[in-house]
Design an enzyme around this catalytic site. Sequence first.
Site, short mmCIF file in Angstrom:
data_model
loop_
_atom_site.label_atom_id
_atom_site.label_comp_id
_atom_site.label_asym_id
_atom_site.label_seq_id
_atom_site.Cartn_x
_atom_site.Cartn_y
_atom_site.Cartn_z
N ASP A 157 4.25 37.99 -17.47
CA ASP A 157 3.96 39.37 -17.10
C ASP A 157 4.95 39.77 -16.01
OD1 ASP A 157 1.74 39.32 -18.81
OD2 ASP A 157 0.43 38.61 -17.22
N GLU B 25 -2.90 44.51 -10.52
CA GLU B 25 -1.96 43.72 -11.32
C GLU B 25 -0.88 43.09 -10.45
OE1 GLU B 25 -1.93 42.62 -14.30
OE2 GLU B 25 -3.35 43.89 -15.38
#
Length: 148
Positions: free
Chosen positions: A71, A53
């Site tokens: 994000d 990620e």
Amino acid sequence: MKALIILGLVLLSVMVQAKVFERCELARTLKRLGMDGYRGISLANWMCLAKWESGYNTRATNYNPGDRSTDYGIFQINSRYWCNDGKTPGAVNACHLSCNALLQDNIADAVACAKRVVRDPQGIRAWVAWRNRCQNRDLRQYIQGCGV
């Protein structure tokens, strides 16, 4: 005067630099914060998730133009559902925190919010990177040699 300006710029650049965790440093930190085995999710799974990620980068951000969300942080927690960035339309803020809290070198807020995410029915499957890079794989490499 010139020296003060240079010193100010150096200090500013230090303040805005991200903390990029070393692999074992993050493994130890996540273990200390109760992530190993949380909701049945191994530390190796959390490590793999963080690797893919954010590259273990506390200040990683990625904008999603489709829904105009972003994000944030080491787990790339989304502003549509989990945090408030003040600019995502229709944000839910289920973690009850500012998205900026997810960008701190101290990852306690990010960990608390990630724990909230996995309490939902999708669990760790909420993260696409986990499904694509970690699910059903041998993840020992993410914690190997870390003493955790």
